[in-house]
Design an enzyme around this catalytic site. Structure first.
Site: not given
Length: 444
Positions: A125, A195
């Site tokens: 991330e 993500d």
């Protein structure tokens, strides 16, 4: 604490790993536009042209150039463009000095430091955030491309080794690395976080536009490789994101709409059109069914294989009790959704953000400092004991969708510019929205 669970080779069995994140980290992975612009307020145009600049080469889109005009939304009026650029440059310099570090086990590798202590150096991330930021700041930072390449070197040196090569595991990143930058079964376990890989893929396409793909790295091909791996491992055929403990759990902050549109342009794959539409249906359903008075949405949605999905009751996504609240993951949503609106004009995302920002403005009487660190879907505040930068930053973008929020937007800009932190997660959730709000975001 956020917990991430990942499917093993597409099965229902899972590996549990815990992530202690400053401000909340979010985890996991794997899952037809209305062009009305209709906003009022400050000028919608932020650049010289509404046509996406297709040039590639050395710093083809230098920071501050605003080559692509936003097609919708409003900008802060409490600071000039030059003042906003200066605030972004100063914040970037502080972020870079604090967060970007060498990776001991990857020669020439760079990473965004996860924290100042502990057993873990970085998470995917954070690597995605850092790659987005460095490609956007080229033109201000003469080292931006070298930093980007160092980050990419680490990403590719640490693949999601537990995901079969047939599903593109070599093009997805192991979601968490030990303090020396190694991959281990006890750290990330060789599983990806959607993500992180979504942002990595988007940053690679942006790097192709910024610098071209004829150097050490073929950025465009690397981006397409990751996009195809995401499709194989993290997406359902109907465009729903999938993963965590079961394929029917979907995280609302994985709905990176402008990324999906860029992936469609890069690959021609209609799956990404479906992903835009499916994300809107799910978010709109959550707002209207479970938060009609507040426009909130949960961190995680479950039962996405049915016509009546529900907010997670807990322990099905990051495996924490708060998954059904607007909290450490969903706090990113106004940034993601509004970024798409100002660049695409798809009014569906303006509607989503307007419902949410109306409530937040009402709840705080327009004072960003007292935004709660999270909310139950009925609007009950979870924690007002501090000013949560990671919650306040993304709201800056949410307020850009409609001129009715101009005063609140100005307050949000002023607060973020005056209260920038370098702590991981909160820092990135201020800096990236500030880049967007200053008119400096662009798409590949």
């Amino acid at each position: 604490m956020q917990r991430r669970f990942f499917l093993k080779s597409g099965s229902a069995s899972a590996v549990a790993l815990a992530l202690a994140a400053c401000g909340g980290g979010g985890g996991g992975g794997g899952g037809g536009a209305d062009s009305s612009a209709g906003a009022t307020g400050s000028s919608l145009a932020t650049g010289a042209s509404t046509t996406r600049n297709a040039a590639s080469g050395p710093n083809s889109y230098p920071f501050g150039s605003r080559l692509d005009a936003y097609v919708a939304g409003v900008l802060p009026t409490s600071a000039s463009k030059d003042q906003m650029d200066a605030a972004v440059r100063s914040s970037y310099d502080a972020w870079k000095a604090h967060g970007l570090v060498d990776v001991p086990t990857v020669s020439g590798g760079k990473a965004l430091r996860f924290g100042t202590s502990g057993d873990y150096l970085t998470v995917s991330e954070g690597m995605g955030y850092a790659m987005l930021i460095t490609v956007l700041m080229a033109g201000h930072d003469p080292q931006a491309r070298n930093l980007f390449d160092g980050l990419l070197k680490t990403v590719r040196a640490r693949p999601a080794y537990s995901i079969p090569a047939g599903n593109g595991g070599q093009y997805l990143m192991d979601w968490r690395l030990t303090i020396d930058g190694s991959s281990t079964d006890a750290a990330g376990g060789g599983w990806n976080a959607m993500d992180g890989d979504l942002d990595i893929a988007m940053a690679l396409l942006m790097a192709d536009r910024q610098w071209g793909s004829t150097g050490t790295w073929n950025y465009r091909q690397e981006g397409i490789n990751t996009i195809n791996a995401l499709k194989s491992w993290n997406m359902k055929p109907d465009g729903t994101t999938k993963g965590m403990s079961t394929a029917n759990v979907s995280r609302t902050s994985d709905y990176m709409i402008s990324h999906f549109r860029a992936f469609k342009r890069a690959t021609g794959d209609s799956l990404w059109d479906l992903a835009v539409d499916r994300a809107y249906w799910l978010v709109n359903y959550m707002q209207n069914t479970y938060s009609p008075n507040c426009g909130l949405m949960p961190d995680f949605i479950v039962q996405t294989d049915t016509s009546t999905p529900i907010p997670s009751p807990g322990y099905m996504g990051d495996f924490v009790a708060t998954e059904g609240y607007y909290y450490a993951n969903a706090q990113r949503n106004p940034w993601r959704y509004a970024t798409d609106y100002v660049t695409s004009g798809d009014s569906r995302w303006a509607d989503v953000c307007t419902k949410l920002v109306n409530f937040i403005q009402r709840d705080t009487n327009g004072n960003p400092a007292i935004i709660s660190a999270g909310y139950h879907l009925d609007g009950a505040a979870m924690d007002r004991s501090y000013s949560p930068e990671g919650m306040i930053g993304p709201m800056l973008c949410g307020a850009m969708v409609n001129g009715q929020f101009q005063t609140f937007l100005n307050s949000l800009w002023n607060w973020n510019a005056g209260n920038f932190t370098t702590d991981y997660y909160d820092s990135e959730l201020q800096l990236l929205p500030m880049i967007v709000a200053s008119g400096n975001w662009w798409n590949p």
